[in-house]
Structure formats: structure tokens, C-alpha cells
Design a protein around this motif. Structure first.
Motif, PDB file in Angstrom:
ATOM      1  N   ALA A 131       0.831  -1.205   0.000  1.00  0.00           N
ATOM      2  CA  ALA A 131       0.000   0.000   0.000  1.00  0.00           C
ATOM      3  C   ALA A 131       0.867   1.257   0.000  1.00  0.00           C
ATOM      4  O   ALA A 131       0.585   2.236  -0.713  1.00  0.00           O
ATOM      5  CB  ALA A 131      -0.931   0.000   1.205  1.00  0.00           C
ATOM      6  N   ALA A 132       1.935   1.244   0.809  1.00  0.00           N
ATOM      7  CA  ALA A 132       2.846   2.391   0.831  1.00  0.00           C
ATOM      8  C   ALA A 132       3.538   2.559  -0.519  1.00  0.00           C
ATOM      9  O   ALA A 132       3.753   3.691  -0.985  1.00  0.00           O
ATOM     10  CB  ALA A 132       3.889   2.193   1.934  1.00  0.00           C
ATOM     11  N   ASP A 133       3.864   1.446  -1.165  1.00  0.00           N
ATOM     12  CA  ASP A 133       4.491   1.486  -2.484  1.00  0.00           C
ATOM     13  C   ASP A 133       3.553   2.126  -3.506  1.00  0.00           C
ATOM     14  O   ASP A 133       3.956   3.023  -4.266  1.00  0.00           O
ATOM     15  CB  ASP A 133       4.843   0.054  -2.894  1.00  0.00           C
ATOM     16  N   LEU A 134       2.303   1.691  -3.542  1.00  0.00           N
ATOM     17  CA  LEU A 134       1.337   2.237  -4.498  1.00  0.00           C
ATOM     18  C   LEU A 134       1.037   3.704  -4.216  1.00  0.00           C
ATOM     19  O   LEU A 134       0.919   4.519  -5.148  1.00  0.00           O
ATOM     20  CB  LEU A 134       0.050   1.412  -4.462  1.00  0.00           C
ATOM     21  N   ALA A 135       0.905   4.043  -2.941  1.00  0.00           N
ATOM     22  CA  ALA A 135       0.622   5.439  -2.582  1.00  0.00           C
ATOM     23  C   ALA A 135       1.783   6.341  -2.985  1.00  0.00           C
ATOM     24  O   ALA A 135       1.569   7.460  -3.480  1.00  0.00           O
ATOM     25  CB  ALA A 135       0.362   5.545  -1.078  1.00  0.00           C
ATOM     26  N   GLY A 136       3.007   5.882  -2.788  1.00  0.00           N
ATOM     27  CA  GLY A 136       4.164   6.676  -3.182  1.00  0.00           C
ATOM     28  C   GLY A 136       4.239   6.876  -4.682  1.00  0.00           C
ATOM     29  O   GLY A 136       4.529   7.979  -5.161  1.00  0.00           O
ATOM     30  N   ALA A 137       3.963   5.816  -5.452  1.00  0.00           N
ATOM     31  CA  ALA A 137       3.989   5.932  -6.912  1.00  0.00           C
ATOM     32  C   ALA A 137       2.928   6.909  -7.403  1.00  0.00           C
ATOM     33  O   ALA A 137       3.190   7.739  -8.284  1.00  0.00           O
ATOM     34  CB  ALA A 137       3.783   4.554  -7.543  1.00  0.00           C
ATOM     35  N   ALA A 138       1.731   6.823  -6.849  1.00  0.00           N
ATOM     36  CA  ALA A 138       0.667   7.730  -7.262  1.00  0.00           C
ATOM     37  C   ALA A 138       1.007   9.177  -6.916  1.00  0.00           C
ATOM     38  O   ALA A 138       0.792  10.093  -7.724  1.00  0.00           O
ATOM     39  CB  ALA A 138      -0.646   7.320  -6.596  1.00  0.00           C
ATOM     40  N   THR A 139       1.553   9.383  -5.733  1.00  0.00           N
ATOM     41  CA  THR A 139       1.936  10.742  -5.325  1.00  0.00           C
ATOM     42  C   THR A 139       3.049  11.285  -6.206  1.00  0.00           C
ATOM     43  O   THR A 139       3.046  12.460  -6.593  1.00  0.00           O
ATOM     44  CB  THR A 139       2.389  10.746  -3.858  1.00  0.00           C
ATOM     45  N   GLY A 140       4.005  10.438  -6.547  1.00  0.00           N
ATOM     46  CA  GLY A 140       5.092  10.866  -7.411  1.00  0.00           C
ATOM     47  C   GLY A 140       4.608  11.298  -8.779  1.00  0.00           C
ATOM     48  O   GLY A 140       5.104  12.286  -9.346  1.00  0.00           O
ATOM     49  N   ALA A 141       3.629  10.573  -9.329  1.00  0.00           N
ATOM     50  CA  ALA A 141       3.088  10.934 -10.636  1.00  0.00           C
ATOM     51  C   ALA A 141       2.414  12.299 -10.597  1.00  0.00           C
ATOM     52  O   ALA A 141       2.529  13.094 -11.539  1.00  0.00           O
ATOM     53  CB  ALA A 141       2.103   9.865 -11.106  1.00  0.00           C
ATOM     54  N   VAL A 142       1.712  12.586  -9.506  1.00  0.00           N
ATOM     55  CA  VAL A 142       1.041  13.887  -9.377  1.00  0.00           C
ATOM     56  C   VAL A 142       2.053  15.000  -9.146  1.00  0.00           C
ATOM     57  O   VAL A 142       1.933  16.097  -9.704  1.00  0.00           O
ATOM     58  CB  VAL A 142       0.008  13.841  -8.232  1.00  0.00           C
ATOM     59  N   LEU A 143       3.066  14.734  -8.332  1.00  0.00           N
ATOM     60  CA  LEU A 143       4.062  15.761  -8.018  1.00  0.00           C
ATOM     61  C   LEU A 143       4.829  16.221  -9.249  1.00  0.00           C
ATOM     62  O   LEU A 143       5.246  17.376  -9.328  1.00  0.00           O
ATOM     63  CB  LEU A 143       5.035  15.241  -6.963  1.00  0.00           C
ATOM     64  N   VAL A 144       5.025  15.318 -10.208  1.00  0.00           N
ATOM     65  CA  VAL A 144       5.723  15.699 -11.434  1.00  0.00           C
ATOM     66  C   VAL A 144       5.018  16.864 -12.114  1.00  0.00           C
ATOM     67  O   VAL A 144       5.652  17.805 -12.605  1.00  0.00           O
ATOM     68  CB  VAL A 144       5.825  14.494 -12.390  1.00  0.00           C
ATOM     69  N   ILE A 145       3.695  16.819 -12.138  1.00  0.00           N
ATOM     70  CA  ILE A 145       2.915  17.881 -12.773  1.00  0.00           C
ATOM     71  C   ILE A 145       3.127  19.210 -12.057  1.00  0.00           C
ATOM     72  O   ILE A 145       3.171  20.271 -12.688  1.00  0.00           O
ATOM     73  CB  ILE A 145       1.418  17.511 -12.766  1.00  0.00           C
ATOM     74  N   LEU A 146       3.304  19.171 -10.736  1.00  0.00           N
ATOM     75  CA  LEU A 146       3.451  20.393  -9.952  1.00  0.00           C
ATOM     76  C   LEU A 146       4.885  20.911  -9.946  1.00  0.00           C
ATOM     77  O   LEU A 146       5.110  22.125  -9.916  1.00  0.00           O
ATOM     78  CB  LEU A 146       2.997  20.129  -8.511  1.00  0.00           C
ATOM     79  N   VAL A 147       5.857  19.999  -9.970  1.00  0.00           N
ATOM     80  CA  VAL A 147       7.255  20.391  -9.816  1.00  0.00           C
ATOM     81  C   VAL A 147       7.890  20.843 -11.122  1.00  0.00           C
ATOM     82  O   VAL A 147       8.705  21.773 -11.133  1.00  0.00           O
ATOM     83  CB  VAL A 147       8.057  19.224  -9.198  1.00  0.00           C
ATOM     84  N   LEU A 148       7.538  20.222 -12.239  1.00  0.00           N
ATOM     85  CA  LEU A 148       8.166  20.554 -13.522  1.00  0.00           C
ATOM     86  C   LEU A 148       8.089  22.041 -13.882  1.00  0.00           C
ATOM     87  O   LEU A 148       9.103  22.636 -14.260  1.00  0.00           O
ATOM     88  CB  LEU A 148       7.552  19.710 -14.636  1.00  0.00           C
ATOM     89  N   PRO A 149       6.933  22.690 -13.774  1.00  0.00           N
ATOM     90  CA  PRO A 149       6.891  24.112 -14.151  1.00  0.00           C
ATOM     91  C   PRO A 149       7.758  25.002 -13.263  1.00  0.00           C
ATOM     92  O   PRO A 149       8.294  26.010 -13.726  1.00  0.00           O
ATOM     93  CB  PRO A 149       5.404  24.469 -14.010  1.00  0.00           C
ATOM     94  N   SER A 150       7.898  24.652 -11.998  1.00  0.00           N
ATOM     95  CA  SER A 150       8.632  25.515 -11.074  1.00  0.00           C
ATOM     96  C   SER A 150      10.133  25.262 -11.074  1.00  0.00           C
ATOM     97  O   SER A 150      10.925  26.192 -10.937  1.00  0.00           O
ATOM     98  CB  SER A 150       8.082  25.352  -9.649  1.00  0.00           C
ATOM     99  N   LEU A 151      10.556  24.010 -11.243  1.00  0.00           N
ATOM    100  CA  LEU A 151      11.980  23.671 -11.177  1.00  0.00           C
ATOM    101  C   LEU A 151      12.592  23.417 -12.549  1.00  0.00           C
ATOM    102  O   LEU A 151      13.814  23.416 -12.675  1.00  0.00           O
ATOM    103  CB  LEU A 151      12.195  22.439 -10.293  1.00  0.00           C
ATOM    104  N   GLY A 152      11.771  23.189 -13.566  1.00  0.00           N
ATOM    105  CA  GLY A 152      12.300  22.813 -14.859  1.00  0.00           C
ATOM    106  C   GLY A 152      12.675  21.340 -14.885  1.00  0.00           C
ATOM    107  O   GLY A 152      12.710  20.672 -13.842  1.00  0.00           O
ATOM    108  N   GLY A 153      12.978  20.801 -16.075  1.00  0.00           N
ATOM    109  CA  GLY A 153      13.288  19.383 -16.195  1.00  0.00           C
ATOM    110  C   GLY A 153      14.485  18.939 -15.372  1.00  0.00           C
ATOM    111  O   GLY A 153      14.370  18.048 -14.524  1.00  0.00           O
ATOM    112  N   PRO A 154      15.672  19.535 -15.563  1.00  0.00           N
ATOM    113  CA  PRO A 154      16.835  19.107 -14.776  1.00  0.00           C
ATOM    114  C   PRO A 154      16.644  19.292 -13.269  1.00  0.00           C
ATOM    115  O   PRO A 154      17.008  18.420 -12.477  1.00  0.00           O
ATOM    116  CB  PRO A 154      17.955  20.002 -15.308  1.00  0.00           C
ATOM    117  N   GLY A 155      16.071  20.421 -12.863  1.00  0.00           N
ATOM    118  CA  GLY A 155      15.850  20.657 -11.440  1.00  0.00           C
ATOM    119  C   GLY A 155      14.914  19.645 -10.827  1.00  0.00           C
ATOM    120  O   GLY A 155      15.107  19.205  -9.681  1.00  0.00           O
ATOM    121  N   ALA A 156      13.891  19.242 -11.574  1.00  0.00           N
ATOM    122  CA  ALA A 156      12.939  18.255 -11.069  1.00  0.00           C
ATOM    123  C   ALA A 156      13.592  16.888 -10.910  1.00  0.00           C
ATOM    124  O   ALA A 156      13.303  16.152  -9.955  1.00  0.00           O
ATOM    125  CB  ALA A 156      11.735  18.169 -11.999  1.00  0.00           C
TER     126      ALA A 156
END
Length: 263
Positions: free
Chosen positions: A150-175
Motif C-alpha cells: 500500500a505504501a508502495d502504491l501510494a508513493g507511486a501515485a503521489t510521485g506521478a502527481v508531483l511531477v505535474i506540480l514540480v516541472l513548471p517551477s523547477l524545470g526538467g533538470p531541477g525536477a
């Protein structure tokens, strides 16, 4: 009183272990998505799909390695997973460096034959490292496999969502660097979960991982302006190797403009 204190220590260790699994899965899935974004710029979009196969290869090989070396799980699964995630952090930075400095050409295939093996190897390493950590966690879970999964699945799902939020602010290399920092933070949590191990050992591993997480996190947060790893580009596109006047990343692309104009 002593037994109650010991029970509390074990409960805290289990929580720390699950947090380590969550962060390891988060950083792994985030890195997988982010490398497809980087490679779509430096290697053209059709090469981005190779990241999925490399991730599966790394995770599969690590699972076999844990099966063939069960002593890793018996002795200190938390410490073993922590070391693996610290290696993941270093491998993620290496994969980014190789990707940015080894763009693929559509015309010079002799150059590509020299570069592609290094690109493939560098991109596979972080998934091999995080796969070792996750495989160790699953093998050590015992009758608590449901919670670990469950922790594995929750982490993967959260990571997928965070990519959408982090990419615009940090850019590709920063993310990508930020994903490496999350892996180091996972190492902190894993290192604290080995309750029977000596405190000095757990504290040393956790301290090193924490310093790595903070340092790499700061590099990722400032990479968009500092450009320590370079600019994601391909010499054969319309900008060549020049840094554009305007750049913005989103979840699916990198947008650049050579003339800033009225922006």
C-alpha cells in the motif's frame, strides 16, 4: 515498562520503514516520468519510451539479486535499503548529466553508437538501486506485505502527481535532482527503521543521508537559474546549443523561444 518502551520502538521503526517505502516509490516513479521528458528533448520523443523498459529492467534485476542473496533481508533490511537509496540519488544525478551531455543525432549514427550504451547504462542504474531498496522492503515485509504494498502504491501515485506540480517551477533538470533528493530522504527513513541495530550505526547512516537530501534538494531548487548540469537541448534543433531567452516546462513538453520580445 521496558517491554512497553521496546514495543513503542518497534512501532516507530515500522512507521519509519513504511515512510521509506513511500518515498522510494515516489522518487522512482517521478524519475521515470522526468527522464522521459528530458530524453524527449535530448534524444527526440520516440527515444523517451526506452525509460520504461530500463525501469522494468532495473527493478527486475534487483528482485533477482535479493532472491539470490537473502542474507541482505535477514541482517539489516532497513540499512541495506538506505544504502541502496543513497546510491539511487547519486545514480539519478549521473543519469541527468549523461542525458544532458550526450544528445542523440539524427544524422551521425557513428556518434550515436558510441553514446547510446552510456546513456542506457546511466539511465538504468538509478532504477537498479531503488529496485534493490523496494525488493528488500517487500522481502522483509513478511505478514505485513499488504501495508508495504500500500505504501508502495501510494508513493507511486503521489510521485506521478508531483511531477505535474514540480516541472513548471523547477524545470526538467531541477525536477530530476529533486527526485534524487526524495530518494535520499527515503534513505533517512529506512536507516531509522532498523531498531535492533546499534544507535551509532543507524545515526551515522541517517545523518549522511540527511545531509545528502538537504544538499541535493538545494541544488535542485536552484538548478533552474544556476544551470550547473546544463541546458536540456539538442544541437540539431532550431536553437542549437544556445540558451533560449524564454523557457518553460510543463507535464508534457519543454517550450522555448529564442526571442523574448514583449514577455
Amino acid at each position: 515498562m521496558g517491554s512497553e518502551r521496546l514495543a513503542g520502538t518497534w512501532r516507530a521503526s515500522r512507521v519509519s520503514f513504511l515512510c521509506g517505502v513511500f518515498l522510494a516509490s515516489l522518487s522512482t516513479l517521478s524519475l521515470e516520468i522526468l527522464l522521459t521528458r528530458i530524453f524527449s528533448v535530448t534524444m527526440y520523443y520516440h527515444f523517451a519510451f526506452m525509460v520504461v523498459s530500463l525501469a522494468l529492467l532495473g527493478l527486475g534485476v534487483s528482485g533477482i539479486a535479493v532472491y539470490l542473496a537473502p542474507w541482505i533481508v535477514r541482517r539489516a533490511p532497513g540499512t541495506a535499503a538506505a544504502i541502496s537509496m543513497m546510491l539511487f540519488t547519486g545514480a539519478a544525478l549521473l543519469a541527468l548529466h549523461v542525458a544532458l551531455t550526450s544528445p542523440v543525432s539524427l544524422w551521425d549514427w557513428d556518434l550515436n553508437k558510441a553514446r547510446l550504451p552510456w546513456i542506457y547504462a546511466a539511465a538504468c542504474l538509478p532504477f537498479l538501486a531503488s529496485g534493490m531498496a523496494l525488493s528488500t522492503a517487500i522481502a522483509a515485509a513478511g505478514d505485513r506485505i499488504g501495508r508495504v504494498y500500500a505504501a508502495d502504491l501510494a508513493g507511486a501515485a503521489t510521485g506521478a502527481v508531483l511531477v505535474i506540480l514540480v516541472l513548471p517551477s523547477l524545470g526538467g533538470p531541477g525536477a530530476v535532482i529533486a527526485a534524487g533528493a526524495a530518494g535520499a530522504l527515503s534513505a533517512v527513513m529506512f536507516s531509522l527503521s532498523d531498531a535492533p541495530r546499534p544507535r551509532a550505526l543507524r545515526g551515522s547512516v541517517a545523518g549522511i543521508a540527511l545531509v545528502a537530501a538537504v544538499s541535493v534538494g538545494w541544488i535542485g531548487a536552484t538548478e533552474k537559474d544556476a544551470r550547473r548540469f546544463g541546458f536540456a537541448c539538442n544541437p540539431e534543433n532550431f536553437l542549437g546549443t544556445e540558451r533560449p531567452d524564454f523557457e518553460r516546462w510543463n507535464a508534457i513538453s519543454q517550450v522555448t523561444d529564442a526571442t523574448q520580445g514583449d514577455r
